[in-house]
Design a protein around this motif. Structure first.
Motif, mmCIF file in Angstrom:
data_model
loop_
_atom_site.group_PDB
_atom_site.id
_atom_site.type_symbol
_atom_site.label_atom_id
_atom_site.label_comp_id
_atom_site.label_asym_id
_atom_site.label_seq_id
_atom_site.Cartn_x
_atom_site.Cartn_y
_atom_site.Cartn_z
ATOM 1 N N ALA A 175 0.698 -1.244 -0.050
ATOM 2 C CA ALA A 175 -0.038 0.010 0.089
ATOM 3 C C ALA A 175 0.794 1.276 -0.115
ATOM 4 C CB ALA A 175 -0.860 -0.095 1.318
ATOM 5 N N THR A 176 0.849 1.966 -1.039
ATOM 6 C CA THR A 176 1.726 3.155 -1.201
ATOM 7 C C THR A 176 1.052 4.176 -2.092
ATOM 8 O OG1 THR A 176 3.890 4.030 -2.086
ATOM 9 C CG2 THR A 176 2.925 1.984 -3.249
ATOM 10 N N GLU A 177 1.046 5.647 -1.628
ATOM 11 C CA GLU A 177 0.175 6.664 -2.209
ATOM 12 C C GLU A 177 1.421 7.048 -3.541
ATOM 13 O OE1 GLU A 177 3.679 8.344 0.289
ATOM 14 O OE2 GLU A 177 2.068 6.703 0.553
ATOM 15 N N LYS A 178 2.523 6.255 -3.687
ATOM 16 C CA LYS A 178 3.317 6.624 -4.972
ATOM 17 C C LYS A 178 2.756 5.644 -6.086
ATOM 18 C CE LYS A 178 7.369 7.227 -2.068
ATOM 19 N NZ LYS A 178 8.531 6.367 -1.742
ATOM 20 N N ILE A 194 -0.444 -8.189 2.879
ATOM 21 C CA ILE A 194 -0.371 -6.734 2.608
ATOM 22 C C ILE A 194 0.537 -5.955 3.387
ATOM 23 C CG2 ILE A 194 -1.884 -4.509 3.160
ATOM 24 C CD1 ILE A 194 -4.387 -6.101 2.411
ATOM 25 N N VAL A 195 1.260 -5.114 2.670
ATOM 26 C CA VAL A 195 2.400 -4.578 3.590
ATOM 27 C C VAL A 195 2.146 -2.913 3.819
ATOM 28 C CG1 VAL A 195 5.177 -4.100 3.415
ATOM 29 C CG2 VAL A 195 4.053 -5.984 2.251
ATOM 30 N N MET A 196 2.221 -2.492 4.943
ATOM 31 C CA MET A 196 2.262 -1.073 5.086
ATOM 32 C C MET A 196 3.405 -0.514 5.775
ATOM 33 S SD MET A 196 -1.330 -0.915 4.638
ATOM 34 C CE MET A 196 -1.258 0.743 5.073
ATOM 35 N N GLY A 197 3.596 0.711 5.366
ATOM 36 C CA GLY A 197 4.885 1.419 5.718
ATOM 37 C C GLY A 197 4.736 1.995 7.016
ATOM 38 N N ALA A 198 5.995 2.672 7.117
ATOM 39 C CA ALA A 198 6.305 3.576 8.421
ATOM 40 C C ALA A 198 5.563 4.786 8.297
ATOM 41 C CB ALA A 198 7.675 3.833 8.527
ATOM 42 N N GLU A 199 5.169 5.318 9.364
ATOM 43 C CA GLU A 199 4.269 6.491 9.349
ATOM 44 C C GLU A 199 4.989 7.593 8.566
ATOM 45 O OE1 GLU A 199 3.579 4.444 13.424
ATOM 46 O OE2 GLU A 199 5.411 5.099 12.157
ATOM 47 N N VAL A 201 8.033 7.449 6.440
ATOM 48 C CA VAL A 201 8.889 7.412 5.197
ATOM 49 C C VAL A 201 7.842 6.544 4.128
ATOM 50 C CG1 VAL A 201 10.972 8.051 5.904
ATOM 51 C CG2 VAL A 201 10.304 5.900 5.895
ATOM 52 N N GLY A 202 6.900 5.623 4.880
ATOM 53 C CA GLY A 202 6.346 4.639 3.933
ATOM 54 C C GLY A 202 7.207 3.260 4.109
ATOM 55 N N ILE A 203 6.801 2.588 2.840
ATOM 56 C CA ILE A 203 7.557 1.281 2.650
ATOM 57 C C ILE A 203 9.030 1.327 2.359
ATOM 58 C CG2 ILE A 203 7.600 -1.014 1.547
ATOM 59 C CD1 ILE A 203 4.365 -0.567 1.209
ATOM 60 N N SER A 204 9.882 0.560 2.656
ATOM 61 C CA SER A 204 11.427 0.748 1.746
ATOM 62 C C SER A 204 11.538 0.246 0.688
ATOM 63 C CB SER A 204 12.127 -0.200 2.927
ATOM 64 O OG SER A 204 11.642 -1.368 3.111
ATOM 65 N N PRO A 205 12.343 0.886 -0.068
ATOM 66 C CA PRO A 205 12.392 0.830 -1.359
ATOM 67 C C PRO A 205 12.801 -0.623 -1.808
ATOM 68 C CG PRO A 205 13.753 2.711 -0.909
ATOM 69 C CD PRO A 205 13.339 2.167 0.490
ATOM 70 N N SER A 225 -1.799 12.283 2.666
ATOM 71 C CA SER A 225 -1.932 10.730 3.039
ATOM 72 C C SER A 225 -2.822 10.404 4.193
ATOM 73 C CB SER A 225 -0.423 10.313 3.518
ATOM 74 O OG SER A 225 -0.002 10.826 4.581
ATOM 75 N N LEU A 226 -3.184 9.134 4.286
ATOM 76 C CA LEU A 226 -4.025 8.928 5.627
ATOM 77 C C LEU A 226 -3.275 8.438 6.862
ATOM 78 C CD1 LEU A 226 -6.715 6.759 3.614
ATOM 79 C CD2 LEU A 226 -7.202 8.916 4.645
ATOM 80 N N ASN A 227 -3.647 8.498 7.973
ATOM 81 C CA ASN A 227 -3.103 7.846 9.040
ATOM 82 C C ASN A 227 -3.058 6.292 8.858
ATOM 83 O OD1 ASN A 227 -3.646 5.998 11.707
ATOM 84 N ND2 ASN A 227 -2.621 7.938 12.387
ATOM 85 N N VAL A 228 -1.603 5.839 9.259
ATOM 86 C CA VAL A 228 -1.306 4.417 8.564
ATOM 87 C C VAL A 228 -2.370 3.491 9.156
ATOM 88 C CG1 VAL A 228 0.122 3.848 10.577
ATOM 89 C CG2 VAL A 228 0.554 2.783 8.282
ATOM 90 N N SER A 229 -2.849 3.529 10.408
ATOM 91 C CA SER A 229 -3.987 2.750 11.053
ATOM 92 C C SER A 229 -5.319 2.656 10.068
ATOM 93 C CB SER A 229 -4.045 3.023 12.418
ATOM 94 O OG SER A 229 -4.727 4.346 12.578
ATOM 95 N N VAL A 230 -5.635 3.957 9.891
ATOM 96 C CA VAL A 230 -6.909 4.100 8.814
ATOM 97 C C VAL A 230 -6.870 3.545 7.635
ATOM 98 C CG1 VAL A 230 -8.414 5.515 7.813
ATOM 99 C CG2 VAL A 230 -7.424 6.273 10.156
ATOM 100 N N ALA A 231 -5.567 3.676 6.949
ATOM 101 C CA ALA A 231 -5.137 3.027 5.541
ATOM 102 C C ALA A 231 -4.997 1.464 5.590
ATOM 103 C CB ALA A 231 -4.026 3.529 5.034
ATOM 104 N N ALA A 232 -4.467 1.024 6.764
ATOM 105 C CA ALA A 232 -4.422 -0.324 6.961
ATOM 106 C C ALA A 232 -5.906 -1.035 6.991
ATOM 107 C CB ALA A 232 -3.811 -0.851 8.340
#
Length: 251
Positions: A175-178, A194-199, A201-205, A225-232
């Motif tokens: 899940a990435t806004e990119k 499903i992979v969710m990233g850090a609040e 920097v997001g998911i590591s490259p 962006s959404l809060n990561v808990s909401v996005a998850a």
């Protein structure tokens, strides 16, 4: 901080590990050396316990007692190994659903995500052993007890864990806004992680490169962006929706 969540002293820490207590993290004074310190560090490596070398001032914040240069943080639950969870799910005939959290650091977000994950039938949550939240008493409380019911796998190498899931037949959805692909277009009716990233920097490259699908949740406001808990929560309930529509077992 609850003193019951910690063990103080090098002898006590060694005894705790050898007796099978689940230690979340070890804080060891920077210049602490000697035979006992070497034994403790060896035990930590064998049991895959993260170790932080810290100044004595950091240790003094934990307790006014004599900590002997060592403070061990007790985990609120026992961690699981992904390599044991994955084959068990297939053997049990479960349609697997795993959540991977890459570098999440906020305990409140972690608890909220775990609470939703438990409600959605997620089979396990995977976190890295370093640079991440852990399952402490605060996380359990924030999750409304969900972390007592859902296995948490703490992996030394999250990239290798994701590769292992791919090799085991899981579709890796990051899940990435990119991304420009709407999250509802992914197929969640197969074994999925499903992979969710850090609040921040997001998911590591390197983990993004392992994705079978990069999915984005549409955004229409001014905030990026959404809060990561909401996005998850949005991502997890899309898995539930698709599986219910396909008359598949959610758990």
């Amino acid at each position: 901080m609850d003193a019951n969540d910690y063990i103080f002293g090098i002898h006590s820490a060694i005894e705790a590990i050898e007796s099978g207590r689940t230690i979340d993290k070890l804080f060891i004074k920077k210049d602490l050396n000697g035979e006992l310190a070497a034994r403790l560090c060896k035990l930590a490596r064998e049991h895959e316990i993260p170790v932080q070398r810290v100044p004595v001032e950091r240790l003094n914040k934990f307790t006014r007692k004599n900590h002997q240069g060592v403070v061990a943080q007790i985990a609120a639950v026992a961690y699981h190994k992904l390599s044991q969870i994955v084959p068990t799910l297939f053997e049990d005939g479960v349609l697997p659903f795993i959540l991977v959290l890459d570098g999440l650091t906020d305990v409140r977000n972690f608890g909220a995500i775990a609470r939703t994950a438990e409600c959605c039938g997620v089979n396990a949550i995977v976190i890295p052993s370093r640079g991440s939240v852990s399952v402490g008493a605060d996380a359990v409380k924030t999750s409304a007890g969900a972390l007592l019911h859902i296995p948490v796998c703490r992996e030394n190498n999250l990239l290798q864990a994701v590769k292992y899931l791919r090799e085991s037949g899981y579709q890796i959805v990051c899940a990435t806004e990119k991304s420009s692909e709407n999250y509802t277009l992914a197929d969640y009716t197969t074994p999925v992680a499903i992979v969710m990233g850090a609040e921040d920097v997001g998911i590591s490259p390197e983990i993004l490169r392992e994705a079978d699908t990069r999915s984005a949740i549409p955004m229409f406001g001014h905030i990026g962006s959404l809060n990561v808990s909401v996005a998850a929560g949005v991502m997890m309930y899309e898995v539930v929706r698709q599986r219910l529509e396909g008359n598949l077992e959610v758990i």
